[in-house]
Design a protein around this motif. Structure first.
Motif, mmCIF file in Angstrom:
data_model
loop_
_atom_site.group_PDB
_atom_site.id
_atom_site.type_symbol
_atom_site.label_atom_id
_atom_site.label_comp_id
_atom_site.label_asym_id
_atom_site.label_seq_id
_atom_site.Cartn_x
_atom_site.Cartn_y
_atom_site.Cartn_z
ATOM 1 N N GLY A 85 12.919 -7.871 85.527
ATOM 2 C CA GLY A 85 14.116 -7.390 86.195
ATOM 3 C C GLY A 85 14.722 -6.192 85.495
ATOM 4 N N ARG A 86 15.499 -5.432 86.224
ATOM 5 C CA ARG A 86 16.155 -4.259 85.647
ATOM 6 C C ARG A 86 17.102 -4.685 84.525
ATOM 7 N N GLY A 87 17.027 -3.961 83.420
ATOM 8 C CA GLY A 87 17.889 -4.246 82.289
ATOM 9 C C GLY A 87 17.374 -5.310 81.354
ATOM 10 N N GLU A 88 16.257 -5.936 81.683
ATOM 11 C CA GLU A 88 15.681 -6.950 80.802
ATOM 12 C C GLU A 88 15.011 -6.308 79.589
ATOM 13 N N SER A 89 14.820 -7.112 78.552
ATOM 14 C CA SER A 89 13.965 -6.726 77.434
ATOM 15 C C SER A 89 12.903 -7.798 77.271
ATOM 16 N N VAL A 90 11.649 -7.378 77.212
ATOM 17 C CA VAL A 90 10.516 -8.290 77.139
ATOM 18 C C VAL A 90 9.665 -7.926 75.935
ATOM 19 N N ALA A 126 18.654 0.513 80.211
ATOM 20 C CA ALA A 126 17.212 0.686 80.408
ATOM 21 C C ALA A 126 16.474 -0.626 80.173
ATOM 22 N N THR A 127 15.459 -0.853 80.946
ATOM 23 C CA THR A 127 14.565 -1.987 80.750
ATOM 24 C C THR A 127 13.617 -1.660 79.607
ATOM 25 N N LEU A 128 13.305 -2.668 78.787
ATOM 26 C CA LEU A 128 12.422 -2.460 77.647
ATOM 27 C C LEU A 128 11.248 -3.434 77.702
ATOM 28 N N VAL A 129 10.044 -2.894 77.606
ATOM 29 C CA VAL A 129 8.846 -3.714 77.385
ATOM 30 C C VAL A 129 8.291 -3.297 76.031
ATOM 31 N N LEU A 130 8.320 -4.230 75.090
ATOM 32 C CA LEU A 130 7.971 -3.961 73.702
ATOM 33 C C LEU A 130 6.725 -4.734 73.310
ATOM 34 N N VAL A 131 5.689 -4.012 72.886
ATOM 35 C CA VAL A 131 4.483 -4.631 72.336
ATOM 36 C C VAL A 131 4.595 -4.609 70.827
ATOM 37 N N ARG A 146 13.993 -10.555 69.270
ATOM 38 C CA ARG A 146 15.212 -9.847 69.654
ATOM 39 C C ARG A 146 15.259 -9.563 71.154
ATOM 40 N N CYS A 147 14.133 -9.720 71.828
ATOM 41 C CA CYS A 147 14.071 -9.469 73.264
ATOM 42 C C CYS A 147 14.564 -10.697 74.038
ATOM 43 N N GLY A 148 15.029 -10.451 75.239
ATOM 44 C CA GLY A 148 15.513 -11.539 76.071
ATOM 45 C C GLY A 148 14.415 -12.497 76.493
ATOM 46 N N ARG A 149 13.200 -11.968 76.654
ATOM 47 C CA ARG A 149 12.035 -12.806 77.004
ATOM 48 C C ARG A 149 10.924 -12.499 76.017
ATOM 49 N N ARG A 150 10.146 -13.533 75.717
ATOM 50 C CA ARG A 150 9.001 -13.382 74.828
ATOM 51 C C ARG A 150 7.758 -13.882 75.537
ATOM 52 N N MET A 151 6.697 -13.086 75.461
ATOM 53 C CA MET A 151 5.446 -13.422 76.113
ATOM 54 C C MET A 151 4.303 -13.223 75.115
ATOM 55 N N THR A 152 3.178 -13.836 75.439
ATOM 56 C CA THR A 152 2.001 -13.724 74.581
ATOM 57 C C THR A 152 0.810 -13.316 75.429
ATOM 58 N N MET A 153 0.015 -12.390 74.901
ATOM 59 C CA MET A 153 -1.212 -11.980 75.578
ATOM 60 C C MET A 153 -2.395 -12.443 74.748
#
Length: 232
Positions: free
Chosen positions: A36-41, A198-203, A212-219
């Motif tokens: 979503g807009r404004g999220e950090s992942v 701004a939306t952030l996608v952080l690797v 520190r991100c609102g959502r955390r994912m694993t690849m």
């Protein structure tokens, strides 16, 4: 956040297969993602898991082999190279592990260059404002070799934010920095995203940064899962 309301990123069954020396290599294997807009992942995973390739597909720098890639309401897969370049210039800011600055250009020129290429009016004025926002007003006329690693990455941040993008893609942005300098750069990155919506996608390999991100994912092996979910 309900990402279905106003998603800036929508990936559906995205696969990426590249030709290697021993034959085809499946880099991404049916990735689904809504942001979503404004999220950090924050996306974590081992080297070779497909994290950087995912960012490349999101930016249109690599074309998905199959599946649907929509960013900011646009079908990335349907755009030609000229349209992709315009789209990146208006919508995305990208921060790499390597600073990717032009050695023969000053900090101001490095930030202004993509704005000029995108046809932005008053490119140098906007570049100057962006460098001021990252605390480098005193380094405008310095070349990359005259800047510390932290200062070079701040120039890269200024360049990424200069066009007021909706989406920031950050690929291991502290990978070439010491711990203290990296922490300052990340504080700046998160603050700028928050200030500008701004939306952030952080690797990252750094669990604390992902935290520190609102959502955390694993690849893992080309598959993406929310933390806590099982891989197929």
């Amino acid at each position: 956040m309900d990402t279905s309301r106003d998603p800036i990123i929508e990936l559906r069954e995205v696969s990426l297969t590249l030709q290697g020396s021993a034959g085809p290599v499946n880099i991404l294997r049916g990735v689904d993602l809504a942001v979503g807009r404004g999220e950090s992942v924050g996306i974590m995973g081992a080297s070779g898991a497909g994290k950087t390739s995912l960012l490349m597909v999101l930016s249109g720098l690599e074309r998905a082999t199959s599946g649907s890639v929509r960013v900011a309401g646009r079908d990335v897969g349907a755009m030609d190279e000229d349209a992709l370049a315009r789209f990146r210039g208006a919508t995305l800011g990208i921060v790499f592990q390597g600073f990717h600055l032009v050695p023969a250009m000053t900090a101001l020129e490095n930030v202004a260059l993509p704005l000029e290429l995108a046809g932005v009016r008053e490119a140098f004025a906007k570049a100057r404002e962006s460098l001021l926002a990252v605390g480098l007003s005193h380094r405008l006329d310095h070349f990359p070799a005259q800047l510390s690693g932290g200062e070079q990455q701040r120039v890269a941040l200024a360049r990424a934010f200069a066009s007021a993008p909706d989406l920031i893609l950050a690929d291991e942005p502290t990978g070439n920095l010491d711990m203290a300098t990296g922490a300052k750069v990340m504080d700046l990155l998160f603050n700028l995203c928050a200030e500008r919506g701004a939306t952030l996608v952080l690797v990252t390999h750094d669990r604390s940064l992902a935290g520190r991100c609102g959502r955390r994912m694993t690849m893992r092996d080309g598959l993406l899962a929310e933390n806590g979910e099982a891989f197929a």
